[in-house]
Scaffold this motif. Structure first.
Motif, PDB file in Angstrom:
ATOM      1  N   GLY A  59       0.755  -1.298   0.022  1.00 15.06           N
ATOM      2  CA  GLY A  59       0.063   0.071   0.016  1.00 15.06           C
ATOM      3  C   GLY A  59       0.722   1.243   0.087  1.00 15.06           C
ATOM      4  N   LYS A  60       2.124   1.145   0.123  1.00 14.19           N
ATOM      5  CA  LYS A  60       3.014   2.311  -0.163  1.00 14.19           C
ATOM      6  C   LYS A  60       3.884   2.338  -1.172  1.00 14.19           C
ATOM      7  CE  LYS A  60       3.940   2.583   5.062  1.00 14.19           C
ATOM      8  NZ  LYS A  60       4.961   2.343   5.990  1.00 14.19           N
ATOM      9  N   ILE A  61       3.974   3.563  -1.588  1.00 10.74           N
ATOM     10  CA  ILE A  61       4.907   3.974  -3.014  1.00 10.74           C
ATOM     11  C   ILE A  61       6.170   3.877  -2.518  1.00 10.74           C
ATOM     12  CG2 ILE A  61       5.233   5.565  -4.925  1.00 10.74           C
ATOM     13  CD1 ILE A  61       2.298   4.165  -5.015  1.00 10.74           C
ATOM     14  N   ILE A  62       7.041   3.224  -3.137  1.00 10.75           N
ATOM     15  CA  ILE A  62       8.505   3.162  -2.795  1.00 10.75           C
ATOM     16  C   ILE A  62       9.220   3.877  -4.100  1.00 10.75           C
ATOM     17  CG2 ILE A  62      10.688   1.914  -2.379  1.00 10.75           C
ATOM     18  CD1 ILE A  62       8.481  -0.046  -0.864  1.00 10.75           C
ATOM     19  N   LEU A  63      10.073   4.556  -4.041  1.00 14.94           N
ATOM     20  CA  LEU A  63      10.929   5.183  -5.195  1.00 14.94           C
ATOM     21  C   LEU A  63      12.111   4.182  -5.231  1.00 14.94           C
ATOM     22  CD1 LEU A  63      11.420   7.267  -7.383  1.00 14.94           C
ATOM     23  CD2 LEU A  63      12.526   8.607  -5.543  1.00 14.94           C
ATOM     24  N   LYS A  64      12.338   3.682  -6.485  1.00 14.82           N
ATOM     25  CA  LYS A  64      13.442   2.790  -6.592  1.00 14.82           C
ATOM     26  C   LYS A  64      14.430   3.398  -7.712  1.00 14.82           C
ATOM     27  CE  LYS A  64      12.726  -1.228  -5.233  1.00 14.82           C
ATOM     28  NZ  LYS A  64      13.592  -1.912  -4.240  1.00 14.82           N
ATOM     29  N   GLU A  65      15.579   3.061  -7.833  1.00 14.83           N
ATOM     30  CA  GLU A  65      16.490   3.416  -8.862  1.00 14.83           C
ATOM     31  C   GLU A  65      17.151   2.187  -9.519  1.00 14.83           C
ATOM     32  OE1 GLU A  65      18.239   7.804  -7.076  1.00 14.83           O
ATOM     33  OE2 GLU A  65      19.439   6.047  -6.516  1.00 14.83           O
ATOM     34  N   LEU A  66      17.490   2.326 -10.892  1.00 14.86           N
ATOM     35  CA  LEU A  66      18.234   1.352 -11.536  1.00 14.86           C
ATOM     36  C   LEU A  66      19.716   2.036 -11.831  1.00 14.86           C
ATOM     37  CD1 LEU A  66      18.655  -1.445 -12.858  1.00 14.86           C
ATOM     38  CD2 LEU A  66      17.638  -0.385 -15.073  1.00 14.86           C
TER      39      LEU A  66
END
Length: 121
Positions: A59-66
């Motif tokens: 239910g949470k938005i998580i910011l990810k990086e490649l």
């Protein structure tokens, strides 16, 4: 005849008009007949963020990086393995394209250039 002798002397002894392995490696790093190494690993091979994206988890938005890794200290064998994607694991998990068309001379020149980028800011 006067023009031929200086030309032959330069060809036989100087060959200054050929590019060095460093210059060839730099060309390959920036345009290896495919996607540029610099596009993902940065101009100085220090690695860089390729993409940012969001995922929803619990239910949470998580910011990810490649992020592409720093390759300044990569060994020759590891570079070859990654460029040619020799292992099944590499082929399955890697977003890196294959460069198995590079010759051994091109691979050596590319390695020389990457190694020369150490400690450059």
């Amino acid at each position: 005849m006067r023009l031929i002798i200086p030309f032959l002397a330069t060809f036989l002894f100087g060959q200054e008009w050929f590019i060095t392995n460093y210059e060839y490696g730099k060309m390959l790093y920036n345009n290896p007949r495919g996607i540029s190494c610099a596009k993902c690993h940065g101009i100085k091979a220090q690695g860089k963020i390729i993409a940012k994206y969001k995922i929803k988890k619990h239910g949470k938005i998580i910011l990810k990086e490649l992020k592409a890794p720093n390759i300044q200290n990569i060994s020759y064998d590891r570079l070859k393995s990654k460029l040619f994607l020799l292992t099944k694991k590499d082929r399955k998990l890697s977003v890196m394209p294959r460069y198995n068309y590079l010759t051994s001379n091109e691979l050596e020149a590319l390695f020389l250039y990457i190694q020369s980028q150490k400690d450059k800011k």
